[in-house]
Structure formats: structure tokens, C-alpha cells
Design a protein around this motif. Structure first.
Motif, PDB file in Angstrom:
ATOM      1  N   ASP A 244       0.828  -1.215   0.000  1.00  0.00           N
ATOM      2  CA  ASP A 244       0.000   0.000   0.000  1.00  0.00           C
ATOM      3  C   ASP A 244       0.859   1.261   0.000  1.00  0.00           C
ATOM      4  O   ASP A 244       0.553   2.238  -0.694  1.00  0.00           O
ATOM      5  N   THR A 245       1.955   1.221   0.755  1.00  0.00           N
ATOM      6  CA  THR A 245       2.873   2.369   0.805  1.00  0.00           C
ATOM      7  C   THR A 245       3.495   2.607  -0.566  1.00  0.00           C
ATOM      8  O   THR A 245       3.538   3.745  -1.050  1.00  0.00           O
ATOM      9  N   ASN A 246       3.960   1.539  -1.199  1.00  0.00           N
ATOM     10  CA  ASN A 246       4.602   1.686  -2.512  1.00  0.00           C
ATOM     11  C   ASN A 246       3.631   2.150  -3.592  1.00  0.00           C
ATOM     12  O   ASN A 246       4.000   2.927  -4.478  1.00  0.00           O
ATOM     13  N   ILE A 247       2.406   1.702  -3.516  1.00  0.00           N
ATOM     14  CA  ILE A 247       1.405   2.145  -4.500  1.00  0.00           C
ATOM     15  C   ILE A 247       1.081   3.629  -4.301  1.00  0.00           C
ATOM     16  O   ILE A 247       0.939   4.377  -5.277  1.00  0.00           O
ATOM     17  N   LYS A 248       1.003   4.069  -3.050  1.00  0.00           N
ATOM     18  CA  LYS A 248       0.775   5.497  -2.770  1.00  0.00           C
ATOM     19  C   LYS A 248       1.925   6.344  -3.306  1.00  0.00           C
ATOM     20  O   LYS A 248       1.701   7.411  -3.901  1.00  0.00           O
ATOM     21  N   ILE A 249       3.152   5.871  -3.105  1.00  0.00           N
ATOM     22  CA  ILE A 249       4.332   6.596  -3.606  1.00  0.00           C
ATOM     23  C   ILE A 249       4.295   6.653  -5.130  1.00  0.00           C
ATOM     24  O   ILE A 249       4.576   7.693  -5.741  1.00  0.00           O
TER      25      ILE A 249
END
Length: 259
Positions: A244-249
Motif C-alpha cells: 500500500d505504501t509503494n502504491i501510494k508513492i
């Protein structure tokens, strides 16, 4: 303007995991500016529309087999496989640089310890992807690929003094193949990649001989250096972050290019 985004990283770095989760998220949302298709998809669509000796029903059945399983079967679709090969050869010979590109990629494939059958399968997939890339046509602003031409040579199977696929050959290859407009680099250290690969049922597996042979130079630095030279933007994602963090970035970073 259509921008091609290529996901790059070591085997088991999380490329496919990121790609699949991004794809799921986009399908759930009302997305109208990011497309998730492979170069093979573009090739198969063109092949399906082209009138050949194979009727449409058989062609469609074979296309589903190619898309979901593999290109060649030892028992099925022999005529269809021959028909597809003819379509490939007729179109690839139109590209004056293709023979040289294929020869360079073959040099890379020959640095692996794969079986002859697997090497031939890799080269056939390269043909399909290359022609698919030349047929690429999209109305979407961003087009994400998890197996582009930079990724195809990213992992270093030989030592730093690799003669079969040296720096000169790497640079020649990178200059000739279709380049991405943006790179997403899954920056995962080799120890984590090795741990993840051990949990795999199939796919790429690291072994002690391969690690020793690579002498800690696990990827071809020419790929990243070439991207910097050509001023191709690189979005770096930490492979140990949550998905989820990487997709937000990822979404935050690409907005810069969404003009």
C-alpha cells in the motif's frame, strides 16, 4: 502523449507483486489514465485481426493458450504455432535493426545456465514482446509494463568481467531496444530477494554458484546508468515497504508527469 512505464528489479524483488496489486487497485477505481497491458497483448490483438490461414475460432483459442499458459505445446496448436511464427517473421524482418538486437539478446541469454529448451522459449518470448512493442498504440496517458526490455537484461548471470555480454554489448542493446519513458525500480537488497525466492513454487531461483559467480554485482549497472544518461526518470520504491505504501508513492510520483 503516451508514456511507457517499465518496472525493473532483481528476481523476487517484488515486481510482479507490485504490478498485480496495482492492476487490482486500478480495476476497482474509475481509472481512465493508466493502462496495464503487456507487449504480448498488443501483438496478439494485431495477430487476431490479421487474416491468416487459421480460422478465427481456432486463432482465439490458441491466443488464450498463449496468453495464459505458453506459446508452444508439444501436443496442441501445431498449425496455429506455425501460423504465428510466420506472422512474426514477416513483420520482424521489416525492422532493419532486429537481427542485431536479437543477436545481442542471445549473447545475454547464453550467459545463463538454462537448458536449451528454456533459452529458445525466452528468445521466442523476446520476439513476441519486441513486435508487440513496435505495434504499441494506446489512448492512455500511462502504460505500465512489468517485463520491458531493460528488465530483460537487468540480472547479471556472469561476473563483472563478462565477455559474452560485456558493457559495450549492453549499451548497444539498450540503444536499439524500445526504451521506457519512466522506470519504476523495486530497490530490494539481494538477501531479501534470496529469502523470497526460496518460498517460490516456481519461477527464478537463486543458487550458491550463481551468487558466487556474480561477485556481488547482481545487476547490470549499464541499465540504470543508461537511463540516467538518457534522462529517463527513475521512481525508486523500497522493496521492504508495504504494498500500500509503494502504491501510494507510485501515484504521487507519476502525477508530476500527468500534464
Amino acid at each position: 502523449m503516451n508514456l511507457k512505464i517499465e518496472i525493473v528489479g532483481l528476481p523476487a524483488s517484488g515486481k510482479t507483486y507490485f504490478y498485480n496489486h496495482l492492476n487490482k487497485k486500478l480495476k476497482k477505481s474509475k481509472n481512465n489514465y493508466i493502462q496495464m497491458k503487456t507487449f504480448k497483448d498488443f501483438l496478439l490483438l494485431k495477430y487476431f485481426k490479421k487474416k491468416t490461414k487459421i480460422n478465427l475460432i481456432k486463432k482465439m483459442t490458441y491466443m488464450l493458450y498463449v496468453k495464459n499458459i505458453q506459446i508452444k505445446s508439444n501436443f496442441l496448436f501445431k498449425k496455429e504455432y506455425k501460423d504465428l511464427n510466420f506472422f512474426l517473421s514477416q513483420n520482424l524482418k521489416k525492422n532493419k535493426n532486429y537481427s542485431k538486437i536479437l543477436s545481442l539478446y542471445q549473447n545475454y541469454v547464453n550467459t545463463t545456465n538454462y537448458t536449451t529448451e528454456r533459452k529458445l522459449r525466452i528468445l521466442k518470448n523476446f520476439e513476441i514482446d519486441f513486435l508487440g512493442a513496435t505495434l504499441f498504440n494506446s489512448k492512455f496517458k500511462f502504460n505500465v509494463f512489468d517485463e520491458g526490455f531493460f528488465q530483460k537484461i537487468f540480472f547479471n548471470f556472469e561476473s563483472i568481467s563478462n565477455l559474452k555480454f560485456n558493457l559495450k554489448k549492453q549499451m548497444s542493446y539498450l540503444k536499439l531496444v524500445p526504451n521506457p519513458d519512466i522506470i519504476v525500480l523495486l530497490n530490494t537488497n539481494i538477501e531479501n530477494c534470496i529469502k523470497r525466492s526460496k518460498k517460490r513454487i516456481d519461477g527464478f531461483l537463486y543458487d550458491k554458484k550463481l551468487i558466487k559467480k556474480s561477485k556481488k554485482m547482481y545487476f547490470n549497472k549499464a541499465v540504470i546508468n543508461f537511463a540516467k544518461l538518457k534522462k529517463i526518470p527513475i521512481i525508486r520504491l523500497n522493496g521492504t515497504n508495504s504494498i500500500d505504501t509503494n502504491i501510494k508513492i507510485f501515484f504521487k510520483k507519476i502525477q508530476k508527469y500527468n500534464n
